[in-house]
Design a protein around this motif. Structure first.
Motif, short mmCIF file in Angstrom:
data_model
loop_
_atom_site.label_atom_id
_atom_site.label_comp_id
_atom_site.label_asym_id
_atom_site.label_seq_id
_atom_site.Cartn_x
_atom_site.Cartn_y
_atom_site.Cartn_z
N VAL A 113 37.12 41.89 50.51
CA VAL A 113 37.06 40.84 51.55
C VAL A 113 37.45 39.50 50.95
O VAL A 113 38.23 38.73 51.52
N ALA A 114 36.90 39.20 49.76
CA ALA A 114 37.23 37.92 49.12
C ALA A 114 38.72 37.83 48.77
O ALA A 114 39.33 36.77 48.85
N TYR A 165 41.26 35.07 49.93
CA TYR A 165 42.03 34.31 48.95
C TYR A 165 43.51 34.28 49.31
O TYR A 165 44.18 33.26 49.20
N GLN A 166 44.03 35.40 49.80
CA GLN A 166 45.44 35.43 50.19
C GLN A 166 45.71 34.51 51.38
O GLN A 166 46.74 33.83 51.42
N GLU A 167 44.73 34.48 52.33
CA GLU A 167 44.90 33.58 53.47
C GLU A 167 44.90 32.13 52.98
O GLU A 167 45.72 31.31 53.43
N GLY A 195 38.67 41.09 41.46
CA GLY A 195 39.76 40.43 42.14
C GLY A 195 39.86 38.98 41.74
O GLY A 195 38.99 38.44 41.08
N PRO A 196 40.94 38.28 42.16
CA PRO A 196 41.12 36.87 41.80
C PRO A 196 40.16 35.97 42.58
O PRO A 196 39.99 36.13 43.78
N ALA A 197 39.55 35.04 41.90
CA ALA A 197 38.70 34.01 42.49
C ALA A 197 37.54 34.57 43.29
O ALA A 197 37.06 33.97 44.24
#
Length: 585
Positions: free
Chosen positions: A508-509, A513-515, A558-560
């Motif tokens: 979900v994060a 993050y992509q958005e 995942g990132p961030a």
């Protein structure tokens, strides 16, 4: 004085017309008067008469003239006369009689110079002669002065030819040898004359170097070409090379020095000779001649400081000393050869006497041999009868020896058998001794092994007791470990559930993050557009830009997904739980 005696000897022998070795008193008066004149000695005409008043009216030999010459002339000589005038006076007396000008390619002046060189190089023995070594030295110098190359083979051939006739040359033979061009073929007369003059200047006048150079005047300071002559203690300069007009002398002493000068006044290759009273500036024609003149002057000053004579006079004396040494060795060798020859002759006489004695002894021996032969024949007959008797006795002895030999062989065989039995018995005893030693060693080893086995058995019993106690303690620990394992499995399942939950949250994060990244790119594009517009209208205004677009923190979720601090806390918590689980196990 030895150098003065040689020209005087030439003059005296020239006055000896009949070659008897004697000269009349009137001629000796003329010779003595001329010698006193050129040598600047007061002449006493009465002294000659007084000296020979006890002699007959007849001529005087050289042995009779020498005491007068030494006492009234040579003992009064001082170095205040011209040596060349003295030489020319003696040359005039002897050349008229001895010089053969036929086929000569040189002038009388060149012949005079060769005569002076001969007097310098000749041996100090009378009659005067020059040996082959000095002839080679002079001819080599002459060839180099003419600019030619010395051919050793030609002189070797001449030396062989000379050794067949004689070992030396007289002054007139040397003049003929040089004057006929034997060693100067292909050289013109002028070059030969210049070569003779150069060698004459070096050997007789002690000229180290000569040549044209420019000299600066002391009063008018102008440059004038002069012909310079460098001698051991002076440097003279003339108008030209014929030495007709002398302009001055530079006296050299221990206080003088020579140094190079830099170029000035349009003159190059300058140097100056500094003396105690004045200095002389000189200009050479090129750098090579300048360096040669400087080195030559420095050599003169060095020889003067060391108190040595000119090099060619030293080398001449060394050659003479070497020849005297060789001659002494040759005379000693000849003396030894004569002694050996005398000894050999004595040996020959002794051998001849011994031969005669041997012949007599041989005759006596032959007679004695004849008597002995007769006696021997008689003795042979007696010996024959004795031999027959001895032969019979020998046969009896041989039979006894054969019998004794068989008995000896049997005895030796028995001895060998006893020796074999002794060696076998000795070997058996040695084997038995070694077996007993091995048995004792094995017995000691078995005792040590039994002791070690008892010690190990006691240790094994102690280990068995410890193992029994450890097994009982291990059973208790196993039960506790089972309980802990069950608790850890439950905790592991809970952790797996949490991990799955965290994975979902990471997904979900990541979507969030992509958005956000997409929104940031859109915002950056809008900001860039406005930035260009504002920069176009207001060049000094700068917009606030987003932060650095460097690489983001990437984790397993995942990132961030977490901040740096949260990630550190989670790693610390996970490490503590891992360590606790390891301790429980």
């Amino acid at each position: 004085l030895d150098e003065l005696l040689k020209p005087i000897w030439h003059a005296f022998t020239a006055l000896d017309l009949d070659k008897s070795g004697k000269v009349s008193k009137s001629q000796l008066k003329v010779l003595s008067h001329n010698l006193c004149t050129v040598m600047r000695i007061p002449h006493d005409p009465v002294a000659l008469e007084e000296h020979f008043k006890h002699d007959d009216v007849g001529p005087v030999s050289t042995q009779g003239y020498m005491p007068y010459l030494n006492k009234f002339i040579l003992d009064k000589v001082q170095d205040n006369f011209d040596r060349q005038d003295f030489n020319r006076m003696c040359w005039t007396l002897c050349a008229r009689k001895n010089l053969n000008r036929t086929h000569l390619l040189i002038s009388d002046e060149d012949a005079f110079k060769i005569w002076c060189i001969f007097n310098f190089l000749s041996e100090e023995k009378y009659p005067l002669a020059i040996v082959t070594e000095e002839i080679e030295y002079f001819l080599r110098k002459l060839t180099e002065a003419m600019g030619g190359s010395w051919v050793e083979e030609r002189f070797e051939d001449y030396k062989l030819e000379l050794s067949i006739k004689q070992q030396s040359l007289s002054a007139w033979e040397l003049i003929t040898l040089v004057g006929t061009g034997t060693f100067s073929k292909g050289v013109d007369r002028q070059t030969l004359s210049m070569g003779i003059t150069e060698v004459f200047h070096e050997l007789i006048l002690d000229v180290f170097k000569q040549g044209y150079m420019m000299k600066k005047g002391h009063k008018r300071k102008n440059w004038t070409e002069r012909w310079f002559l460098l001698r051991p203690n002076s440097m003279s300069y003339y108008v030209s090379e014929d030495l007709a007009e002398k302009k001055g002398d530079i006296v050299l002493n221990a206080n003088c020095c020579v140094e190079s000068l830099p170029d000035k006044e349009g003159k190059k290759c300058l140097f100056y000779v500094k003396c105690s009273d004045k200095s002389y500036e000189i200009n050479a024609s090129d750098k090579k001649r300048k360096q040669e003149w400087i080195q030559a002057i420095q050599m003169c000053l060095s020889l003067m400081q060391l108190g040595r004579t000119v090099p060619h006079r030293e080398s001449l004396q060394k050659r003479r000393d070497l020849r005297q040494k060789q001659q002494g060795e040759q005379e000693e060798l000849e003396l030894r050869m004569r002694e050996l020859q005398t000894a050999n002759e004595n040996k020959q006489h002794q051998l001849e006497a011994l031969r005669k004695k041997l012949e007599e002894a041989a005759a006596n021996a032959a007679e004695e041999e004849r008597r002995l032969l007769q006696t021997q024949t008689e003795q042979q007959d007696r010996y024959r009868m004795d031999l027959e008797r001895e032969k019979m006795v020998r046969q009896e002895m041989e039979e006894q020896v054969a019998q004794k030999s068989s008995e000896l062989e049997q005895y030796l065989q028995r001895v060998h058998e006893l020796e074999d039995m002794y060696h076998r018995l000795k070997d058996a005893l040695e084997d038995e001794k070694r077996a007993r030693q091995d048995e004792e060693t094995v017995r000691r080893l078995q005792a040590r092994l039994l002791e070690e086995e008892a010690i190990k058995r006691a240790e094994l019993e102690q280990i068995h007791l410890h193992q029994q106690r450890a097994i009982s303690e291990t059973e208790v620990e196993k039960q506790e470990l089972r309980k802990e394992g069950t608790a850890k499995e439950n905790a592991l399942q809970a952790a797996m559930l949490q991990l799955e939950q965290l994975e979902k949250e990471r997904q979900v994060a990541l979507e969030q993050y992509q958005e956000v990244v997409q929104k940031l790119e859109d915002a950056a594009n809008n900001t860039r557009t406005w930035k260009h517009k504002v920069a176009h209208h207001e060049g000094l205004v700068r917009l606030v830009q987003p932060g650095s677009k460097g690489p983001q923190k990437i984790t397993n979720w995942g990132p961030a997904s977490f901040t740096e601090a949260e990630l550190s806390l989670r790693e610390k918590d996970w490490q503590e739980r891992k360590n606790q689980a390891a301790e429980n196990q």
